[in-house]
Scaffold this motif. Structure first.
Motif, PDB file in Angstrom:
ATOM      1  N   ILE A 146       2.392 -45.112  62.735  1.00  0.00           N
ATOM      2  CA  ILE A 146       1.588 -44.188  61.933  1.00  0.00           C
ATOM      3  C   ILE A 146       0.496 -44.951  61.187  1.00  0.00           C
ATOM      4  O   ILE A 146      -0.667 -44.519  61.130  1.00  0.00           O
ATOM      5  CB  ILE A 146       2.481 -43.420  60.934  1.00  0.00           C
ATOM      6  CG1 ILE A 146       3.392 -42.439  61.671  1.00  0.00           C
ATOM      7  CG2 ILE A 146       1.631 -42.683  59.902  1.00  0.00           C
ATOM      8  CD1 ILE A 146       2.658 -41.325  62.394  1.00  0.00           C
ATOM      9  N   ALA A 147       0.856 -46.095  60.614  1.00  0.00           N
ATOM     10  CA  ALA A 147      -0.119 -46.896  59.873  1.00  0.00           C
ATOM     11  C   ALA A 147      -1.224 -47.407  60.796  1.00  0.00           C
ATOM     12  O   ALA A 147      -2.409 -47.380  60.437  1.00  0.00           O
ATOM     13  CB  ALA A 147       0.583 -48.065  59.183  1.00  0.00           C
ATOM     14  N   ILE A 148      -0.851 -47.876  61.979  1.00  0.00           N
ATOM     15  CA  ILE A 148      -1.856 -48.351  62.937  1.00  0.00           C
ATOM     16  C   ILE A 148      -2.821 -47.226  63.293  1.00  0.00           C
ATOM     17  O   ILE A 148      -4.048 -47.404  63.305  1.00  0.00           O
ATOM     18  CB  ILE A 148      -1.176 -48.898  64.210  1.00  0.00           C
ATOM     19  CG1 ILE A 148      -0.415 -50.184  63.899  1.00  0.00           C
ATOM     20  CG2 ILE A 148      -2.220 -49.161  65.306  1.00  0.00           C
ATOM     21  CD1 ILE A 148       0.429 -50.696  65.059  1.00  0.00           C
ATOM     22  N   ILE A 149      -2.271 -46.052  63.572  1.00  0.00           N
ATOM     23  CA  ILE A 149      -3.097 -44.911  63.971  1.00  0.00           C
ATOM     24  C   ILE A 149      -4.036 -44.493  62.841  1.00  0.00           C
ATOM     25  O   ILE A 149      -5.250 -44.320  63.045  1.00  0.00           O
ATOM     26  CB  ILE A 149      -2.196 -43.729  64.396  1.00  0.00           C
ATOM     27  CG1 ILE A 149      -1.490 -44.049  65.720  1.00  0.00           C
ATOM     28  CG2 ILE A 149      -3.010 -42.445  64.521  1.00  0.00           C
ATOM     29  CD1 ILE A 149      -0.451 -43.019  66.122  1.00  0.00           C
ATOM     30  N   GLU A 150      -3.500 -44.339  61.637  1.00  0.00           N
ATOM     31  CA  GLU A 150      -4.322 -43.841  60.531  1.00  0.00           C
ATOM     32  C   GLU A 150      -5.367 -44.857  60.095  1.00  0.00           C
ATOM     33  O   GLU A 150      -6.532 -44.494  59.850  1.00  0.00           O
ATOM     34  CB  GLU A 150      -3.424 -43.448  59.353  1.00  0.00           C
ATOM     35  CG  GLU A 150      -2.570 -42.218  59.636  1.00  0.00           C
ATOM     36  CD  GLU A 150      -1.902 -41.662  58.391  1.00  0.00           C
ATOM     37  OE1 GLU A 150      -2.096 -42.239  57.293  1.00  0.00           O
ATOM     38  OE2 GLU A 150      -1.186 -40.649  58.510  1.00  0.00           O
ATOM     39  N   GLU A 151      -4.987 -46.119  59.985  1.00  0.00           N
ATOM     40  CA  GLU A 151      -5.958 -47.120  59.537  1.00  0.00           C
ATOM     41  C   GLU A 151      -7.030 -47.365  60.595  1.00  0.00           C
ATOM     42  O   GLU A 151      -8.190 -47.610  60.262  1.00  0.00           O
ATOM     43  CB  GLU A 151      -5.248 -48.419  59.166  1.00  0.00           C
ATOM     44  CG  GLU A 151      -4.257 -48.289  58.023  1.00  0.00           C
ATOM     45  CD  GLU A 151      -4.785 -47.488  56.850  1.00  0.00           C
ATOM     46  OE1 GLU A 151      -5.961 -47.679  56.467  1.00  0.00           O
ATOM     47  OE2 GLU A 151      -4.038 -46.650  56.314  1.00  0.00           O
ATOM     48  N   PHE A 182     -10.324 -38.350  54.318  1.00  0.00           N
ATOM     49  CA  PHE A 182      -9.071 -38.262  55.070  1.00  0.00           C
ATOM     50  C   PHE A 182      -8.004 -37.568  54.225  1.00  0.00           C
ATOM     51  O   PHE A 182      -7.329 -36.638  54.681  1.00  0.00           O
ATOM     52  CB  PHE A 182      -8.619 -39.672  55.457  1.00  0.00           C
ATOM     53  CG  PHE A 182      -7.428 -39.715  56.372  1.00  0.00           C
ATOM     54  CD1 PHE A 182      -7.597 -39.897  57.732  1.00  0.00           C
ATOM     55  CD2 PHE A 182      -6.134 -39.589  55.877  1.00  0.00           C
ATOM     56  CE1 PHE A 182      -6.497 -39.953  58.589  1.00  0.00           C
ATOM     57  CE2 PHE A 182      -5.034 -39.636  56.717  1.00  0.00           C
ATOM     58  CZ  PHE A 182      -5.218 -39.819  58.079  1.00  0.00           C
ATOM     59  N   GLY A 183      -7.858 -38.032  52.982  1.00  0.00           N
ATOM     60  CA  GLY A 183      -6.855 -37.451  52.099  1.00  0.00           C
ATOM     61  C   GLY A 183      -7.143 -36.004  51.746  1.00  0.00           C
ATOM     62  O   GLY A 183      -6.216 -35.207  51.552  1.00  0.00           O
ATOM     63  N   HIS A 189      -3.836 -44.219  50.466  1.00  0.00           N
ATOM     64  CA  HIS A 189      -4.881 -44.150  51.491  1.00  0.00           C
ATOM     65  C   HIS A 189      -6.078 -45.012  51.094  1.00  0.00           C
ATOM     66  O   HIS A 189      -6.663 -45.716  51.928  1.00  0.00           O
ATOM     67  CB  HIS A 189      -5.337 -42.703  51.684  1.00  0.00           C
ATOM     68  CG  HIS A 189      -4.462 -41.913  52.607  1.00  0.00           C
ATOM     69  ND1 HIS A 189      -4.128 -42.348  53.869  1.00  0.00           N
ATOM     70  CD2 HIS A 189      -3.849 -40.709  52.447  1.00  0.00           C
ATOM     71  CE1 HIS A 189      -3.352 -41.448  54.455  1.00  0.00           C
ATOM     72  NE2 HIS A 189      -3.161 -40.452  53.616  1.00  0.00           N
ATOM     73  N   ILE A 190      -6.429 -44.951  49.827  1.00  0.00           N
ATOM     74  CA  ILE A 190      -7.597 -45.693  49.354  1.00  0.00           C
ATOM     75  C   ILE A 190      -7.377 -47.196  49.478  1.00  0.00           C
ATOM     76  O   ILE A 190      -8.222 -47.915  50.031  1.00  0.00           O
ATOM     77  CB  ILE A 190      -7.917 -45.313  47.893  1.00  0.00           C
ATOM     78  CG1 ILE A 190      -8.468 -43.885  47.831  1.00  0.00           C
ATOM     79  CG2 ILE A 190      -8.938 -46.286  47.293  1.00  0.00           C
ATOM     80  CD1 ILE A 190      -8.580 -43.336  46.420  1.00  0.00           C
TER      81      ILE A 190
END
Length: 322
Positions: free
Chosen positions: A171-176, A208-209, A246-247
């Motif tokens: 999830i982190a890889i995808i979102e970042e 995004f948020g 997120h920031i």
């Protein structure tokens, strides 16, 4: 939910977004430029699309069998995991590049090379994750079931710490990756200092948020009513703690990308560029995954650690770069 019910949700969701924008613009000692802020919010909103609609995109492209999540729960299929992650990252890059053509067409011609270069670096992270998946299964650790049941996605149960770890790293890889690609498509030509790269990354994270929080509040409102305490609690949590996560994750990537871009863009210095950006991505992914995993296993104190630590860290970045 009726469309009119989304209006108050959208308004109350946007207010903290605007407040955070002013706060970080103040730290940057610059007025909040409406155009730059607006472009950041739009680009950040675009970055949500491939994250939320990845299954639909895969279905449209006839690539459903490359869904990575069912592959994570067993060992012995590392090649499939790596290829699935390659497909996922590639679809994110192509989707954001395509969605950005109409809005940021003046920039796209300038960024396609950096898109390819940075996509290659993220693909290498996919290789590292595949090795991590293999090693962790070989070590046969973190197999105890989680008391809270873990995470269930589309019928796939991630019920142990090991599986939850795999899930949230992906999830982190995808979102970042998605947020970074949106920074490239909307702001790359304007990054002439580290501070600007960081500030643009903040705006993307806010966009995004913004969309993500609307969807969270919509789901809660459908279950308990738009004026329920659940909506208020979710709004407070998402507007402060989730947004800050997120920031800070976007800022980490933006910080190291800006440093790499401004110092190591010539061919003889390509390896320092790769190492700098790779470190930024890995650090950001780690921070992102730790936050999500901590909440899943019940360590809610992480939200305060992240909030104060992130604010102090970002403040330090702005002051150091003056």
């Amino acid at each position: 939910m009726e469309i009119f019910s989304l209006i108050p949700i959208t308004i109350i969701t946007f207010l903290p977004i605007l407040l955070w924008g002013y706060i970080f613009s103040y730290l940057d000692n610059s007025p909040l430029g409406a155009r730059r802020f607006g472009l950041g919010i739009i680009a950040g909103a675009i970055s949500v699309v491939p994250v939320l609609f990845m299954n639909d995109i895969m279905t449209f492209a006839n690539l459903v069998h490359w869904n990575i999540f069912p592959l994570l729960i067993t060992s012995g299929n590392e090649t499939g995991i790596m290829l699935s992650l390659f497909v996922t990252i590639g679809l994110i890059a192509v989707s954001i590049f395509t969605f950005s053509l109409g809005l940021f067409s003046l920039y796209i011609g300038k960024v396609w090379r950096i898109f390819l270069r940075n996509t290659s670096i993220i693909l290498f992270i996919g290789v590292l994750f595949t090795l991590f998946h293999l090693i962790l299964f070989k070590l046969d650790i973190f197999n105890a079931p989680l008391s809270g049941g873990g995470v269930t996605i589309a019928g796939t149960v991630f019920g142990t710490l090991k599986l939850v770890l795999f899930y949230y790293i992906i999830i982190a890889i995808i979102e970042e990756s998605s947020k970074h690609f949106s920074v490239l498509s909307s702001s790359f030509p304007y990054i002439d200092s580290v501070k600007k790269g960081v500030l643009f990354s903040v705006f993307i994270a806010l966009g995004f948020g913004f969309i993500e929080n609307i969807l969270y509040l919509k789901n809660v409102a459908e279950q308990s009513g738009i004026w329920s305490s659940g909506v208020l609690t979710t709004w407070i949590f998402r507007s402060i703690f989730s947004l800050m996560t997120h920031i800070i994750c976007s800022v980490i990537v933006g910080l190291y990308f800006s440093r790499a871009l401004l110092n190591y863009t010539t061919l003889p210095r390509m390896m320092p560029y790769i190492k700098t950006l790779l470190y930024g991505f890995l650090f950001s992914i780690l921070i992102h995954a730790i936050f999500d995993i901590s909440l899943t296993i019940g360590f809610t104190g992480i939200i305060f650690i992240y909030f104060f630590g992130s604010y102090l860290g970002i403040t330090r970045i702005f002051y150091e770069e003056e």
